[in-house]
Design an enzyme around this catalytic site. Structure first.
Site, PDB file in Angstrom:
ATOM      1  N   TYR A 164      -4.271   7.566  -7.235  1.00  0.00           N
ATOM      2  CA  TYR A 164      -3.330   6.562  -6.714  1.00  0.00           C
ATOM      3  C   TYR A 164      -3.665   6.180  -5.277  1.00  0.00           C
ATOM      4  O   TYR A 164      -3.791   4.995  -4.935  1.00  0.00           O
ATOM      5  CB  TYR A 164      -1.914   7.139  -6.821  1.00  0.00           C
ATOM      6  N   LYS A 205      -4.912   2.557  -3.358  1.00  0.00           N
ATOM      7  CA  LYS A 205      -4.191   1.938  -2.238  1.00  0.00           C
ATOM      8  C   LYS A 205      -5.144   1.753  -1.039  1.00  0.00           C
ATOM      9  O   LYS A 205      -5.041   0.759  -0.310  1.00  0.00           O
ATOM     10  CB  LYS A 205      -2.973   2.772  -1.842  1.00  0.00           C
ATOM     11  N   SER A 212       0.852  -1.189   0.000  1.00  0.00           N
ATOM     12  CA  SER A 212       0.000   0.000   0.000  1.00  0.00           C
ATOM     13  C   SER A 212       0.890   1.242   0.000  1.00  0.00           C
ATOM     14  O   SER A 212       1.941   1.254  -0.649  1.00  0.00           O
ATOM     15  CB  SER A 212      -0.933  -0.052   1.221  1.00  0.00           C
ATOM     16  N   SER A 213       0.504   2.259   0.760  1.00  0.00           N
ATOM     17  CA  SER A 213       1.262   3.518   0.761  1.00  0.00           C
ATOM     18  C   SER A 213       0.946   4.322   2.015  1.00  0.00           C
ATOM     19  O   SER A 213      -0.174   4.237   2.551  1.00  0.00           O
ATOM     20  CB  SER A 213       0.864   4.337  -0.472  1.00  0.00           C
TER      21      SER A 213
HETATM   22  N1  LIG Z   1       8.634   4.615  -4.016  1.00  0.00           N
HETATM   23  C1  LIG Z   1       7.723   5.104  -3.170  1.00  0.00           C
HETATM   24  O1  LIG Z   1       7.849   6.221  -2.663  1.00  0.00           O
HETATM   25  C2  LIG Z   1       6.527   4.270  -2.793  1.00  0.00           C
HETATM   26  C3  LIG Z   1       5.803   4.634  -1.657  1.00  0.00           C
HETATM   27  C4  LIG Z   1       4.692   3.889  -1.275  1.00  0.00           C
HETATM   28  C5  LIG Z   1       4.327   2.802  -2.022  1.00  0.00           C
HETATM   29  N2  LIG Z   1       5.028   2.451  -3.123  1.00  0.00           N
HETATM   30  C6  LIG Z   1       4.573   1.278  -3.867  1.00  0.00           C
HETATM   31  O2  LIG Z   1       5.635   0.350  -3.954  1.00  0.00           O
HETATM   32  C7  LIG Z   1       5.480  -0.446  -5.132  1.00  0.00           C
HETATM   33  C8  LIG Z   1       6.797  -0.473  -5.894  1.00  0.00           C
HETATM   34  O3  LIG Z   1       7.163   0.850  -6.244  1.00  0.00           O
HETATM   35  P1  LIG Z   1       8.678   1.246  -6.524  1.00  0.00           P
HETATM   36  O4  LIG Z   1       8.910   2.519  -5.814  1.00  0.00           O
HETATM   37  O5  LIG Z   1       9.584   0.103  -6.284  1.00  0.00           O
HETATM   38  O6  LIG Z   1       8.605   1.560  -8.095  1.00  0.00           O
HETATM   39  P2  LIG Z   1       9.698   1.366  -9.259  1.00  0.00           P
HETATM   40  O7  LIG Z   1      11.083   1.498  -8.745  1.00  0.00           O
HETATM   41  O8  LIG Z   1       9.244   2.284 -10.348  1.00  0.00           O
HETATM   42  O9  LIG Z   1       9.507  -0.169  -9.733  1.00  0.00           O
HETATM   43  C9  LIG Z   1       8.271  -0.554 -10.260  1.00  0.00           C
HETATM   44  C10 LIG Z   1       8.253  -2.042 -10.511  1.00  0.00           C
HETATM   45  O10 LIG Z   1       6.943  -2.399 -10.961  1.00  0.00           O
HETATM   46  C11 LIG Z   1       7.006  -2.887 -12.308  1.00  0.00           C
HETATM   47  N3  LIG Z   1       5.856  -2.361 -13.040  1.00  0.00           N
HETATM   48  C12 LIG Z   1       5.588  -1.085 -13.366  1.00  0.00           C
HETATM   49  N4  LIG Z   1       4.415  -1.007 -14.047  1.00  0.00           N
HETATM   50  C13 LIG Z   1       3.936  -2.274 -14.144  1.00  0.00           C
HETATM   51  C14 LIG Z   1       2.806  -2.856 -14.751  1.00  0.00           C
HETATM   52  N5  LIG Z   1       1.888  -2.136 -15.413  1.00  0.00           N
HETATM   53  N6  LIG Z   1       2.649  -4.195 -14.646  1.00  0.00           N
HETATM   54  C15 LIG Z   1       3.575  -4.936 -14.003  1.00  0.00           C
HETATM   55  N7  LIG Z   1       4.667  -4.451 -13.421  1.00  0.00           N
HETATM   56  C16 LIG Z   1       4.853  -3.122 -13.499  1.00  0.00           C
HETATM   57  C17 LIG Z   1       8.349  -2.415 -12.870  1.00  0.00           C
HETATM   58  O11 LIG Z   1       8.775  -3.281 -13.902  1.00  0.00           O
HETATM   59  P3  LIG Z   1       9.898  -2.780 -15.002  1.00  0.00           P
HETATM   60  O12 LIG Z   1      11.222  -2.764 -14.277  1.00  0.00           O
HETATM   61  O13 LIG Z   1       9.872  -3.812 -16.071  1.00  0.00           O
HETATM   62  O14 LIG Z   1       9.473  -1.439 -15.464  1.00  0.00           O
HETATM   63  C18 LIG Z   1       9.206  -2.488 -11.609  1.00  0.00           C
HETATM   64  O15 LIG Z   1       9.593  -3.810 -11.336  1.00  0.00           O
HETATM   65  C19 LIG Z   1       4.299   0.162  -5.899  1.00  0.00           C
HETATM   66  O16 LIG Z   1       3.120  -0.572  -5.624  1.00  0.00           O
HETATM   67  C20 LIG Z   1       4.178   1.545  -5.308  1.00  0.00           C
HETATM   68  O17 LIG Z   1       2.850   2.040  -5.404  1.00  0.00           O
HETATM   69  C21 LIG Z   1       6.125   3.155  -3.521  1.00  0.00           C
END
Ligand SMILES: NC(=O)c1ccc[n+]([C@@H]2O[C@H](COP(=O)([O-])OP(=O)(O)OC[C@H]3O[C@@H](n4cnc5c(N)ncnc54)[C@H](OP(=O)(O)O)[C@@H]3O)[C@@H](O)[C@H]2O)c1
Length: 254
Positions: free
Chosen positions: A159, A163, A145-146
């Site tokens: 978004y 979540k 989630s977030s």
């Molecule tokens: N970073 C933050 O601040 C934050 C905070 C709270 C929650 N989150 C959550 O954490 C999770 C991971 O985020 P992250 O920060 O690690 O992002 P990230 O670094 O951009 O990595 C995203 C990952 O998801 C894959 N992906 C993107 N779009 C997709 C799709 N349509 N179908 C399948 N896979 C897809 C990407 O694959 P490719 O490598 O092939 O592009 C990559 O493996 C998400 O659910 C996000 O909402 C993130």
């Protein structure tokens, strides 16, 4: 007595938080299946890192917004598991894949809304549904989630709403899957320095300073702040944790 190696399936394991989850799960002795969207090169690197840790790993491309491709994906995963692990079953499902979109309530288009819904809610709902028959009894589901479900900022409404839906879904999963001794929990990261949402948590110094100033521990999160906790939830010691939202934000706006 020899205990069977557990198997974790992580969506979006090629980069960011998912990569750190994969590596920590492997360090804990689990074999890994993970998905990526388009970035096969990064996915291959993560597979190599897991193999170097002495665990098995395979990566599959999957767009988690495309529910009509899930049957084929699940079929491939089951066939792989049958051939390499002796059964189509696995133990831990981590629904992590996702992207961010920023836009005000006034400006968010129907297309952007649908994209957020398909990736963050509908995709998670139906991928979980289709994997449930092969998730072992006693297994774990972790939905990412977030922090944005607890605190609000402008321009995240689509978004953050998805979540919020995932947190409700997680509680429903916990209730319905109790008879199978499967737990379901959410991990809710705060702002983490990844490529997410254009990578501004990594590159925008103004935003980073603002995040640090509202965070008790005084900095932006790193992927390494998250994966170890997800791996812990997959240990026997965390087996009584169920239906919970675990926020990992360094104390953002506490
Ligand atoms: N970073 C933050 O601040 C934050 C905070 C709270 C929650 N989150 C959550 O954490 C999770 C991971 O985020 P992250 O920060 O690690 O992002 P990230 O670094 O951009 O990595 C995203 C990952 O998801 C894959 N992906 C993107 N779009 C997709 C799709 N349509 N179908 C399948 N896979 C897809 C990407 O694959 P490719 O490598 O092939 O592009 C990559 O493996 C998400 O659910 C996000 O909402 C993130």
């Amino acid at each position: 007595m020899e205990t069977k190696t557990k198997i974790a399936l992580v969506t979006g394991g090629s980069r960011g938080l998912g990569r750190d989850m994969v590596l920590n799960l492997a360090k804990n002795g689990n074999n890994i299946i993970f998905t990526y969207h388009t970035n096969a090169i990064e996915a291959d690197k993560v597979v190599a890192e897991v193999l170097a840790l002495g665990q098995k790993a395979i990566a599959y491309p999957l767009d988690t917004s495309k529910v009509d491709t899930f049957d084929t994906f699940v079929g491939k995963v089951s066939q792989h598991l049958r051939e390499h692990e002796g059964s189509p079953n696995f133990d831990f499902l981590i629904n992590n894949a996702g992207t961010g979109v920023y836009g005000s309530v006034t400006d968010t288009t129907e297309e952007a809304f649908d994209n957020m819904m398909n990736i963050h809610f509908k995709g998670v709902y139906f991928l979980t549904q289709k994997l449930l028959p092969t998730l072992n009894d006693g297994g774990r589901i972790i939905n990412i989630s977030s922090g944005l479900t607890r605190v609000s900022f402008p321009n995240v409404s689509a978004y953050a709403s998805m979540k919020g839906a995932i947190e409700t879904y997680t509680k429903c999963l916990a209730k319905e899957l109790g008879p199978r001794k499967i737990t379901a929990n959410c991990v809710a990261p705060g702002a983490i320095a990844t490529d997410f949402g254009g990578g501004s948590n990594k590159s925008d110094e103004g935003k980073r300073n603002a995040i640090a100033s509202i965070t008790a521990l005084g900095r932006v999160g790193e992927p390494e702040d998250i994966g170890g906790v997800v791996a812990f939830i997959c240990t026997p010691e965390a087996g009584w944790m169920n239906g919970q939202r675990i926020e990992l934000s360094g104390g953002m706006m506490v």
